[in-house]
Design a protein around this motif. Structure first.
Motif, mmCIF file in Angstrom:
data_model
loop_
_atom_site.group_PDB
_atom_site.id
_atom_site.type_symbol
_atom_site.label_atom_id
_atom_site.label_comp_id
_atom_site.label_asym_id
_atom_site.label_seq_id
_atom_site.Cartn_x
_atom_site.Cartn_y
_atom_site.Cartn_z
ATOM 1 N N LEU A 9 0.844 -1.194 0.000
ATOM 2 C CA LEU A 9 0.000 0.000 0.000
ATOM 3 C C LEU A 9 0.876 1.240 0.000
ATOM 4 C CD1 LEU A 9 -2.699 -0.938 2.654
ATOM 5 C CD2 LEU A 9 -2.955 -0.862 0.180
ATOM 6 N N PRO A 10 0.445 2.305 -0.663
ATOM 7 C CA PRO A 10 1.214 3.550 -0.605
ATOM 8 C C PRO A 10 1.183 4.110 0.816
ATOM 9 C CG PRO A 10 -0.874 3.882 -1.730
ATOM 10 C CD PRO A 10 -0.757 2.413 -1.468
ATOM 11 N N ASP A 11 2.277 4.746 1.236
ATOM 12 C CA ASP A 11 2.314 5.364 2.566
ATOM 13 C C ASP A 11 1.249 6.437 2.691
ATOM 14 O OD1 ASP A 11 4.414 3.780 3.401
ATOM 15 O OD2 ASP A 11 5.924 5.214 2.728
ATOM 16 N N VAL A 12 1.129 7.247 1.658
ATOM 17 C CA VAL A 12 0.146 8.333 1.624
ATOM 18 C C VAL A 12 -0.496 8.310 0.242
ATOM 19 C CG1 VAL A 12 -0.173 10.828 1.762
ATOM 20 C CG2 VAL A 12 1.552 9.724 3.194
ATOM 21 N N PRO A 13 -1.825 8.317 0.155
ATOM 22 C CA PRO A 13 -2.468 8.360 -1.158
ATOM 23 C C PRO A 13 -2.064 9.621 -1.927
ATOM 24 C CG PRO A 13 -4.077 7.882 0.561
ATOM 25 C CD PRO A 13 -2.791 8.279 1.245
ATOM 26 N N ALA A 14 -2.015 9.504 -3.240
ATOM 27 C CA ALA A 14 -1.718 10.647 -4.101
ATOM 28 C C ALA A 14 -2.780 11.721 -3.880
ATOM 29 C CB ALA A 14 -1.703 10.207 -5.556
ATOM 30 N N PRO A 15 -2.435 12.990 -4.104
ATOM 31 C CA PRO A 15 -3.420 14.066 -3.918
ATOM 32 C C PRO A 15 -4.713 13.790 -4.684
ATOM 33 C CG PRO A 15 -1.251 14.980 -4.310
ATOM 34 C CD PRO A 15 -1.133 13.501 -4.534
ATOM 35 N N GLY A 16 -5.835 13.987 -4.014
ATOM 36 C CA GLY A 16 -7.134 13.782 -4.641
ATOM 37 C C GLY A 16 -7.551 12.329 -4.755
ATOM 38 N N SER A 17 -6.899 11.442 -4.003
ATOM 39 C CA SER A 17 -7.240 10.025 -4.112
ATOM 40 C C SER A 17 -7.378 9.388 -2.730
ATOM 41 C CB SER A 17 -6.180 9.286 -4.926
ATOM 42 O OG SER A 17 -4.955 9.276 -4.237
ATOM 43 N N CYS A 18 -7.758 8.125 -2.722
ATOM 44 C CA CYS A 18 -7.874 7.379 -1.478
ATOM 45 C C CYS A 18 -7.504 5.925 -1.732
ATOM 46 C CB CYS A 18 -9.272 7.504 -0.892
ATOM 47 S SG CYS A 18 -10.590 7.003 -1.986
ATOM 48 N N VAL A 19 -7.214 5.194 -0.669
ATOM 49 C CA VAL A 19 -6.916 3.764 -0.751
ATOM 50 C C VAL A 19 -8.158 3.025 -0.281
ATOM 51 C CG1 VAL A 19 -5.502 1.891 0.160
ATOM 52 C CG2 VAL A 19 -4.445 4.098 -0.379
ATOM 53 N N VAL A 20 -8.633 2.071 -1.100
ATOM 54 C CA VAL A 20 -9.845 1.317 -0.801
ATOM 55 C C VAL A 20 -9.492 -0.158 -0.641
ATOM 56 C CG1 VAL A 20 -12.123 0.625 -1.662
ATOM 57 C CG2 VAL A 20 -11.265 2.933 -2.113
ATOM 58 N N ARG A 21 -9.898 -0.763 0.482
ATOM 59 C CA ARG A 21 -9.774 -2.221 0.644
ATOM 60 C C ARG A 21 -10.960 -2.829 -0.087
ATOM 61 N NH1 ARG A 21 -6.881 -5.750 3.175
ATOM 62 N NH2 ARG A 21 -5.901 -4.189 4.522
ATOM 63 N N MET A 22 -10.664 -3.568 -1.140
ATOM 64 C CA MET A 22 -11.704 -4.088 -2.010
ATOM 65 C C MET A 22 -12.488 -5.223 -1.354
ATOM 66 S SD MET A 22 -11.306 -2.022 -4.387
ATOM 67 C CE MET A 22 -12.640 -2.694 -5.314
ATOM 68 N N ALA A 23 -13.807 -5.176 -1.509
ATOM 69 C CA ALA A 23 -14.691 -6.240 -1.049
ATOM 70 C C ALA A 23 -15.240 -7.018 -2.248
ATOM 71 C CB ALA A 23 -15.837 -5.661 -0.231
ATOM 72 N N ALA A 24 -15.390 -6.334 -3.388
ATOM 73 C CA ALA A 24 -15.900 -6.970 -4.607
ATOM 74 C C ALA A 24 -15.345 -6.229 -5.818
ATOM 75 C CB ALA A 24 -17.419 -6.922 -4.630
ATOM 76 N N VAL A 25 -15.057 -6.982 -6.870
ATOM 77 C CA VAL A 25 -14.542 -6.391 -8.114
ATOM 78 C C VAL A 25 -15.267 -7.034 -9.279
ATOM 79 C CG1 VAL A 25 -12.509 -6.078 -9.578
ATOM 80 C CG2 VAL A 25 -12.264 -6.031 -7.110
ATOM 81 N N GLY A 26 -15.677 -6.214 -10.245
ATOM 82 C CA GLY A 26 -16.306 -6.739 -11.452
ATOM 83 C C GLY A 26 -15.272 -6.943 -12.545
ATOM 84 N N LEU A 27 -15.367 -8.075 -13.239
ATOM 85 C CA LEU A 27 -14.514 -8.337 -14.396
ATOM 86 C C LEU A 27 -15.389 -8.298 -15.637
ATOM 87 C CD1 LEU A 27 -12.272 -11.202 -13.006
ATOM 88 C CD2 LEU A 27 -11.733 -8.775 -13.211
ATOM 89 N N ASN A 28 -14.953 -7.530 -16.629
ATOM 90 C CA ASN A 28 -15.748 -7.254 -17.813
ATOM 91 C C ASN A 28 -15.009 -7.690 -19.072
ATOM 92 O OD1 ASN A 28 -17.925 -5.786 -16.453
ATOM 93 N ND2 ASN A 28 -16.271 -4.399 -15.884
#
Length: 83
Positions: A9-28
């Motif tokens: 994980l990044p130490d600090v998210p890039a400006p204007g962003s956030c780190v999300v722990r994924m619970a579900a991901v869609g594959l398309n």
């Protein structure tokens, strides 16, 4: 073929962003094209260990950290996204 990797994980998210722990991901279909061709679908450049294809252009999870000054999103907030 595909390989699941753990990335630090990044130490600090890039400006204007956030780190999300994924619970579900869609594959398309776009994701299937990435895998089938081992290439980045939009740029048609070859995937490499330094520039891997990351699958999942939509998902949901819980915010773990936000960039400094972020006011719209909060740590612990449930979110969904489409990239």
């Amino acid at each position: 073929g595909c390989e699941v990797l753990e990335r630090p994980l990044p130490d600090v998210p890039a400006p204007g962003s956030c780190v999300v722990r994924m619970a579900a991901v869609g594959l398309n279909p776009t994701d299937w094209k990435h895998v089938g061709n081992n290439m980045h679908y939009l740029t048609m450049t070859k995937a490499t260990p330094e520039n891997p294809v990351v699958l999942g252009c939509e998902g949901a999870g819980i915010i773990e950290s936000v960039s400094q000054g972020e006011t719209k999103f909060k740590v612990g907030q449930k979110v969904w996204f489409m990239a």
